[in-house]
Design a protein around this motif. Structure first.
Motif, PDB file in Angstrom:
ATOM      1  N   LEU A  29       0.830  -1.201   0.000  1.00  0.00           N
ATOM      2  CA  LEU A  29       0.000   0.000   0.000  1.00  0.00           C
ATOM      3  C   LEU A  29       0.864   1.250   0.000  1.00  0.00           C
ATOM      4  O   LEU A  29       0.602   2.204  -0.743  1.00  0.00           O
ATOM      5  CB  LEU A  29      -0.942  -0.007   1.206  1.00  0.00           C
ATOM      6  CG  LEU A  29      -1.887   1.184   1.331  1.00  0.00           C
ATOM      7  CD1 LEU A  29      -2.808   1.284   0.119  1.00  0.00           C
ATOM      8  CD2 LEU A  29      -2.694   1.079   2.606  1.00  0.00           C
ATOM      9  N   SER A  30       1.885   1.255   0.811  1.00  0.00           N
ATOM     10  CA  SER A  30       2.801   2.396   0.870  1.00  0.00           C
ATOM     11  C   SER A  30       3.440   2.651  -0.494  1.00  0.00           C
ATOM     12  O   SER A  30       3.505   3.787  -0.963  1.00  0.00           O
ATOM     13  CB  SER A  30       3.879   2.138   1.918  1.00  0.00           C
ATOM     14  OG  SER A  30       4.850   3.142   1.908  1.00  0.00           O
ATOM     15  N   ALA A  31       3.899   1.584  -1.143  1.00  0.00           N
ATOM     16  CA  ALA A  31       4.521   1.723  -2.462  1.00  0.00           C
ATOM     17  C   ALA A  31       3.507   2.185  -3.502  1.00  0.00           C
ATOM     18  O   ALA A  31       3.837   2.987  -4.385  1.00  0.00           O
ATOM     19  CB  ALA A  31       5.147   0.396  -2.881  1.00  0.00           C
ATOM     20  N   SER A  32       2.291   1.708  -3.393  1.00  0.00           N
ATOM     21  CA  SER A  32       1.240   2.133  -4.328  1.00  0.00           C
ATOM     22  C   SER A  32       0.994   3.635  -4.207  1.00  0.00           C
ATOM     23  O   SER A  32       0.814   4.328  -5.209  1.00  0.00           O
ATOM     24  CB  SER A  32      -0.060   1.377  -4.063  1.00  0.00           C
ATOM     25  OG  SER A  32       0.106   0.014  -4.354  1.00  0.00           O
ATOM     26  N   LYS A  33       1.008   4.135  -2.983  1.00  0.00           N
ATOM     27  CA  LYS A  33       0.816   5.574  -2.756  1.00  0.00           C
ATOM     28  C   LYS A  33       1.988   6.388  -3.294  1.00  0.00           C
ATOM     29  O   LYS A  33       1.821   7.556  -3.631  1.00  0.00           O
ATOM     30  CB  LYS A  33       0.624   5.850  -1.266  1.00  0.00           C
ATOM     31  CG  LYS A  33      -0.708   5.363  -0.737  1.00  0.00           C
ATOM     32  CD  LYS A  33      -0.838   5.624   0.758  1.00  0.00           C
ATOM     33  CE  LYS A  33      -2.168   5.141   1.280  1.00  0.00           C
ATOM     34  NZ  LYS A  33      -2.295   5.353   2.739  1.00  0.00           N
ATOM     35  N   GLU A  34       3.168   5.767  -3.361  1.00  0.00           N
ATOM     36  CA  GLU A  34       4.364   6.438  -3.876  1.00  0.00           C
ATOM     37  C   GLU A  34       4.468   6.323  -5.398  1.00  0.00           C
ATOM     38  O   GLU A  34       5.427   6.821  -5.985  1.00  0.00           O
ATOM     39  CB  GLU A  34       5.626   5.837  -3.260  1.00  0.00           C
ATOM     40  CG  GLU A  34       5.783   6.081  -1.790  1.00  0.00           C
ATOM     41  CD  GLU A  34       6.996   5.354  -1.221  1.00  0.00           C
ATOM     42  OE1 GLU A  34       7.922   5.009  -1.977  1.00  0.00           O
ATOM     43  OE2 GLU A  34       6.993   5.115   0.000  1.00  0.00           O
ATOM     44  N   GLY A  35       3.529   5.647  -6.024  1.00  0.00           N
ATOM     45  CA  GLY A  35       3.587   5.457  -7.467  1.00  0.00           C
ATOM     46  C   GLY A  35       4.426   4.254  -7.838  1.00  0.00           C
ATOM     47  O   GLY A  35       5.499   4.386  -8.422  1.00  0.00           O
ATOM     48  N   LEU A  36       3.932   3.072  -7.497  1.00  0.00           N
ATOM     49  CA  LEU A  36       4.654   1.830  -7.763  1.00  0.00           C
ATOM     50  C   LEU A  36       4.864   1.634  -9.259  1.00  0.00           C
ATOM     51  O   LEU A  36       3.921   1.666 -10.042  1.00  0.00           O
ATOM     52  CB  LEU A  36       3.884   0.642  -7.180  1.00  0.00           C
ATOM     53  CG  LEU A  36       4.510  -0.734  -7.348  1.00  0.00           C
ATOM     54  CD1 LEU A  36       5.871  -0.803  -6.659  1.00  0.00           C
ATOM     55  CD2 LEU A  36       3.585  -1.812  -6.809  1.00  0.00           C
ATOM     56  N   LEU A  37       6.116   1.459  -9.644  1.00  0.00           N
ATOM     57  CA  LEU A  37       6.471   1.257 -11.049  1.00  0.00           C
ATOM     58  C   LEU A  37       6.851  -0.191 -11.339  1.00  0.00           C
ATOM     59  O   LEU A  37       6.556  -0.701 -12.416  1.00  0.00           O
ATOM     60  CB  LEU A  37       7.645   2.171 -11.435  1.00  0.00           C
ATOM     61  CG  LEU A  37       7.420   3.670 -11.239  1.00  0.00           C
ATOM     62  CD1 LEU A  37       8.726   4.429 -11.438  1.00  0.00           C
ATOM     63  CD2 LEU A  37       6.347   4.164 -12.195  1.00  0.00           C
ATOM     64  N   ALA A  38       7.521  -0.827 -10.371  1.00  0.00           N
ATOM     65  CA  ALA A  38       7.984  -2.201 -10.602  1.00  0.00           C
ATOM     66  C   ALA A  38       8.327  -2.875  -9.279  1.00  0.00           C
ATOM     67  O   ALA A  38       8.621  -2.211  -8.294  1.00  0.00           O
ATOM     68  CB  ALA A  38       9.218  -2.201 -11.498  1.00  0.00           C
ATOM     69  N   VAL A  39       8.279  -4.204  -9.315  1.00  0.00           N
ATOM     70  CA  VAL A  39       8.730  -5.023  -8.199  1.00  0.00           C
ATOM     71  C   VAL A  39       9.949  -5.788  -8.700  1.00  0.00           C
ATOM     72  O   VAL A  39       9.886  -6.459  -9.730  1.00  0.00           O
ATOM     73  CB  VAL A  39       7.633  -6.014  -7.746  1.00  0.00           C
ATOM     74  CG1 VAL A  39       8.152  -6.907  -6.629  1.00  0.00           C
ATOM     75  CG2 VAL A  39       6.373  -5.274  -7.325  1.00  0.00           C
ATOM     76  N   LEU A  40      11.040  -5.664  -7.998  1.00  0.00           N
ATOM     77  CA  LEU A  40      12.252  -6.400  -8.333  1.00  0.00           C
ATOM     78  C   LEU A  40      12.478  -7.433  -7.242  1.00  0.00           C
ATOM     79  O   LEU A  40      12.202  -7.168  -6.072  1.00  0.00           O
ATOM     80  CB  LEU A  40      13.467  -5.480  -8.371  1.00  0.00           C
ATOM     81  CG  LEU A  40      13.587  -4.505  -9.524  1.00  0.00           C
ATOM     82  CD1 LEU A  40      12.689  -3.321  -9.318  1.00  0.00           C
ATOM     83  CD2 LEU A  40      15.010  -4.056  -9.674  1.00  0.00           C
ATOM     84  N   HIS A  41      12.975  -8.586  -7.616  1.00  0.00           N
ATOM     85  CA  HIS A  41      13.332  -9.584  -6.614  1.00  0.00           C
ATOM     86  C   HIS A  41      14.443 -10.466  -7.150  1.00  0.00           C
ATOM     87  O   HIS A  41      14.634 -10.592  -8.357  1.00  0.00           O
ATOM     88  CB  HIS A  41      12.120 -10.421  -6.188  1.00  0.00           C
ATOM     89  CG  HIS A  41      11.636 -11.375  -7.230  1.00  0.00           C
ATOM     90  ND1 HIS A  41      11.970 -12.706  -7.210  1.00  0.00           N
ATOM     91  CD2 HIS A  41      10.864 -11.196  -8.315  1.00  0.00           C
ATOM     92  CE1 HIS A  41      11.416 -13.304  -8.257  1.00  0.00           C
ATOM     93  NE2 HIS A  41      10.736 -12.406  -8.946  1.00  0.00           N
ATOM     94  N   SER A  42      15.177 -11.037  -6.230  1.00  0.00           N
ATOM     95  CA  SER A  42      16.277 -11.913  -6.619  1.00  0.00           C
ATOM     96  C   SER A  42      15.756 -13.328  -6.845  1.00  0.00           C
ATOM     97  O   SER A  42      14.687 -13.690  -6.361  1.00  0.00           O
ATOM     98  CB  SER A  42      17.349 -11.912  -5.526  1.00  0.00           C
ATOM     99  OG  SER A  42      16.812 -12.370  -4.297  1.00  0.00           O
ATOM    100  N   HIS A  43      16.508 -14.072  -7.604  1.00  0.00           N
ATOM    101  CA  HIS A  43      16.264 -15.500  -7.774  1.00  0.00           C
ATOM    102  C   HIS A  43      17.433 -16.223  -7.129  1.00  0.00           C
ATOM    103  O   HIS A  43      18.581 -15.937  -7.445  1.00  0.00           O
ATOM    104  CB  HIS A  43      16.218 -15.885  -9.252  1.00  0.00           C
ATOM    105  CG  HIS A  43      14.974 -15.470  -9.940  1.00  0.00           C
ATOM    106  ND1 HIS A  43      14.774 -15.674 -11.271  1.00  0.00           N
ATOM    107  CD2 HIS A  43      13.853 -14.858  -9.505  1.00  0.00           C
ATOM    108  CE1 HIS A  43      13.593 -15.218 -11.631  1.00  0.00           C
ATOM    109  NE2 HIS A  43      13.020 -14.702 -10.569  1.00  0.00           N
ATOM    110  N   THR A  44      17.135 -17.116  -6.225  1.00  0.00           N
ATOM    111  CA  THR A  44      18.205 -17.887  -5.596  1.00  0.00           C
ATOM    112  C   THR A  44      18.387 -19.194  -6.353  1.00  0.00           C
ATOM    113  O   THR A  44      17.416 -19.885  -6.645  1.00  0.00           O
ATOM    114  CB  THR A  44      17.882 -18.164  -4.126  1.00  0.00           C
ATOM    115  OG1 THR A  44      16.642 -18.861  -4.052  1.00  0.00           O
ATOM    116  CG2 THR A  44      17.771 -16.875  -3.335  1.00  0.00           C
TER     117      THR A  44
END
Length: 90
Positions: free
Chosen positions: A59-74
């Motif tokens: 929700l916080s990120a959505s309010k900040e204008g979420l552009l992308a989610v990045l995550h690592s692959h192990t």
């Protein structure tokens, strides 16, 4: 921010990769928003296999204008997984 830009690639090399390595063997997660890049907690019950982000962080990120989610692959290839591809289409 365009993921093909040199600025984005530099951000990945200088911030994301070192943090992902520090989180290993768990997946690490970041939100890219209009305000910048922010690492968030992986609250998954199996963080070594997948990631989950809290509703509060989302929700916080959505309010900040979420552009992308990045995550690592192990222990995986440096490319989107099947789960990544499915989630992009939903």
């Amino acid at each position: 921010m365009d993921y093909r830009s040199s600025d984005f690639q530099a951000l990945v090399e200088s911030v994301v990769k070192p943090q992902a390595i520090a989180e290993y063997p768990n997946e690490a997660v970041w939100f890219l928003t209009s305000s910048g890049l922010r690492k968030v907690a992986n609250v998954s019950k199996t963080p070594e296999k997948t990631f989950e982000v809290s509703a509060v962080d989302t929700l916080s990120a959505s309010k900040e204008g979420l552009l992308a989610v990045l995550h690592s692959h192990t222990d995986w290839y440096e490319c989107p997984s099947l789960d990544d591809m499915v989630s992009q289409s939903s």
